[in-house]
Enzyme design. Structure first.
Site, PDB file in Angstrom:
ATOM      1  N   LYS A 129       0.854  -1.181   0.000  1.00 43.52           N
ATOM      2  CA  LYS A 129       0.000   0.000   0.000  1.00 43.52           C
ATOM      3  C   LYS A 129       0.890   1.230   0.000  1.00 43.52           C
ATOM      4  CE  LYS A 129      -4.469   0.711   0.059  1.00 43.52           C
ATOM      5  NZ  LYS A 129      -5.561  -0.226  -0.296  1.00 43.52           N
ATOM      6  N   ASP A 169      -6.901   4.375  -4.514  1.00 42.00           N
ATOM      7  CA  ASP A 169      -7.561   4.167  -3.217  1.00 42.00           C
ATOM      8  C   ASP A 169      -8.226   5.519  -2.925  1.00 42.00           C
ATOM      9  OD1 ASP A 169      -7.567   1.982  -0.926  1.00 42.00           O
ATOM     10  OD2 ASP A 169      -7.367   3.886   0.110  1.00 42.00           O
TER      11      ASP A 169
HETATM   12  N1  GLU Z   1      -7.200   0.152  -3.054  1.00 42.85           N
HETATM   13  C1  GLU Z   1      -7.937  -1.017  -3.461  1.00 42.85           C
HETATM   14  C2  GLU Z   1      -7.953  -2.059  -2.363  1.00 42.85           C
HETATM   15  O1  GLU Z   1      -7.900  -1.751  -1.233  1.00 42.85           O
HETATM   16  C3  GLU Z   1      -7.460  -1.574  -4.791  1.00 42.85           C
HETATM   17  C4  GLU Z   1      -6.030  -2.005  -4.865  1.00 42.85           C
HETATM   18  C5  GLU Z   1      -5.559  -2.441  -6.234  1.00 42.85           C
HETATM   19  O2  GLU Z   1      -6.364  -2.525  -7.163  1.00 42.85           O
HETATM   20  O3  GLU Z   1      -4.365  -2.709  -6.350  1.00 42.85           O
HETATM   21  O4  GLU Z   1      -8.088  -3.229  -2.566  1.00 42.85           O
END
Ligand code: GLU
Length: 449
Positions: A129, A169
């Protein structure tokens, strides 16, 4: 609080000490460790070679400065992060969040959750993340672009289609991904489509990616309701938030016959006696980029805006928290139970506090944790990577069909795992154990990594 056995208690104490002042990370780790007692009791080899300790420690953490110049020609500074948590199953994968609340602890909790979520999808992706304490609210398009370019000026050296694949996100959508991809392309002199997901359709994005998180949560709850012979038909549904996840949750719920009673943003919530008019929400949020209070003003009759307060005071059958972490408290859970809620599915990451989860579970309410219920977004990101790798582009129907199958599979895996470990119907336990076992099995095969 549920009991942790002595060994897991020591691990949690260690994580808490080594990551001081990061309560969200401690909360996320505690929740997973509470589920692992049953695994360790049945399969003690999963606690060997400090495997659990290693899983709780990110593989790599990057912290960097993002300087940029605002529209008044003033120099601004933000702090940014990328926490590459675990790459046992594939390249690091996970979104980027732009929000003033972002700090290393928030990104660590999200990266930790992402690792198990990504494992549950069954796709070959590790967990990560990233983000920054940059506040996009009120910033012009040009300011957003300059920020994204400066952010990528550092991040590019840490990512790549085989290394780490970021996405969006909170605060990062199609516009921001476009600016970041454009800058990555310039810096590297490579058209490396698979380095970011959530891209626009004109430059390598996947159909249904934008819709995937919300649609996926809706499918997951549909599967949970079916275990009790119920469906969305005629059910009143409250969806908090009004970003990407919330909007496409509302769309799919309405398609399946549910009635959307209300949605919100960080200032307050709206409810509409006639059911939320989604086209109007989309116009306000996606085109005009305005606050949700506008909805009540534009809609008029039947629509009301409540400044502050809790959206969970609205009576409903299904609650889908899709805004941010710890937005649904013990008090909210008690209100929802009193009002007869039957199912809760987390569209956001960790939106329900531990106390609230306990209240739902003790009341026998179907509760779907985010790492299972909102995995449709990242799963479709993995489908985007697949399309990029084969230089192909699928139809909406094809992609949505894959998403629906993945969500059914995650649902069944969680339900079966909960059953196998003696807690039928406990989707939290099922998701934590099934996700853990997948990551742990790979790590055990790879030596001490
Ligand atoms: N931010 C989204 C999640 O929490 C998507 C992450 C992504 O597609 O890599 O899953």
């Amino acid at each position: 609080m549920p009991h942790l056995d002595e060994r897991l208690e020591t691990i949690l104490a260690d994580v808490t000490r080594r990551n001081a002042g990061e309560p969200e990370f401690h909360q996320a780790v505690r929740e997973v460790l509470e589920s692992l007692g049953r695994v360790v009791a049945k399969r003690p080899e999963y606690a060997d070679e400090a495997l659990i300790e290693r899983i709780c420690e990110p593989e790599r953490q990057i912290i960097f400065r993002v300087p940029w110049i605002d529209d008044d020609n003033k120099v601004q500074i933000n702090r940014a992060f990328r926490v590459q948590f675990n790459s046992a199953l594939g390249p690091y994968k996970g979104g980027i969040r732009f929000h003033p609340s972002v700090n290393v602890g928030i990104i660590k909790f999200l990266g930790f959750e992402q690792t198990f979520k990504n494992a549950l999808t069954g796709m070959p992706i590790g967990g990560a993340k990233g983000g920054s304490d940059f506040d996009p609210k009120g910033r012009s398009d040009r300011e957003i672009m300059r920020f994204c370019q400066s952010f990528m000026t550092e991040l590019w050296r840490h990512i790549g289609e085989y290394t780490d694949v970021p996405a969006g996100d909170i605060g990062v959508g199609g516009r921001e991904i476009g600016y970041m991809f454009g800058h990555y392309k310039r810096l590297t002199n490579r058209y490396e489509a698979g380095v970011l997901t959530g891209k626009g359709l004109s430059y390598g994005g996947s159909r249904a990616r934008k819709e995937a998180t919300g649609y996926g949560n809706t499918y997951f709850i549909e599967a949970m309701l079916a275990t009790r012979g119920q469906s969305y038909d005629g059910k009143r549904v409250v969806v908090s938030g009004s970003g990407n996840v919330a909007v496409y949750t509302m769309e799919k719920v309405q398609e399946l016959g549910g009635i959307i009673v209300g949605c919100s943003d960080s200032n307050g919530y709206v409810f509409d006696e006639n059911g939320i008019d989604l086209d109007l929400v989309k116009e306000i949020k996606e085109v005009r980029r305005e606050r949700i209070s506008e909805y009540a003003r534009a809609k008029g009759t039947g629509a009301h805006y409540v400044c502050g307060g809790s959206i969970w005071d609205l009576p409903c059958d299904v609650a889908m928290p899709s805004a941010t972490q710890n937005e649904l408290t013990g008090r909210d859970a008690r209100t929802l139970v009193k009002n007869g809620v039957v199912a809760v599915g987390e569209g956001a990451n960790m939106p329900t506090t531990p106390e609230a989860i306990r209240i739902f579970q003790e009341a026998g309410i179907l509760f779907a944790p985010g790492k299972a219920a909102n995995a449709g977004g990242v799963a479709t990101s993995a489908l985007e990577m697949q399309q990029n790798a084969s230089r192909d582009s699928w139809t909406f129907e094809q992609t949505e069909e894959r998403l629906a199958a993945i969500m059914r599979n995650i649902h069944d895996t969680c339900a079966e795992t909960a059953e196998e470990y003696g807690a039928p119907g406990d989707y939290v336990l099922g998701a934590n154990i099934a996700g853990f076992v997948r990551v742990a099995d790979a790590m055990r095969s790879l030596g001490v990594i």
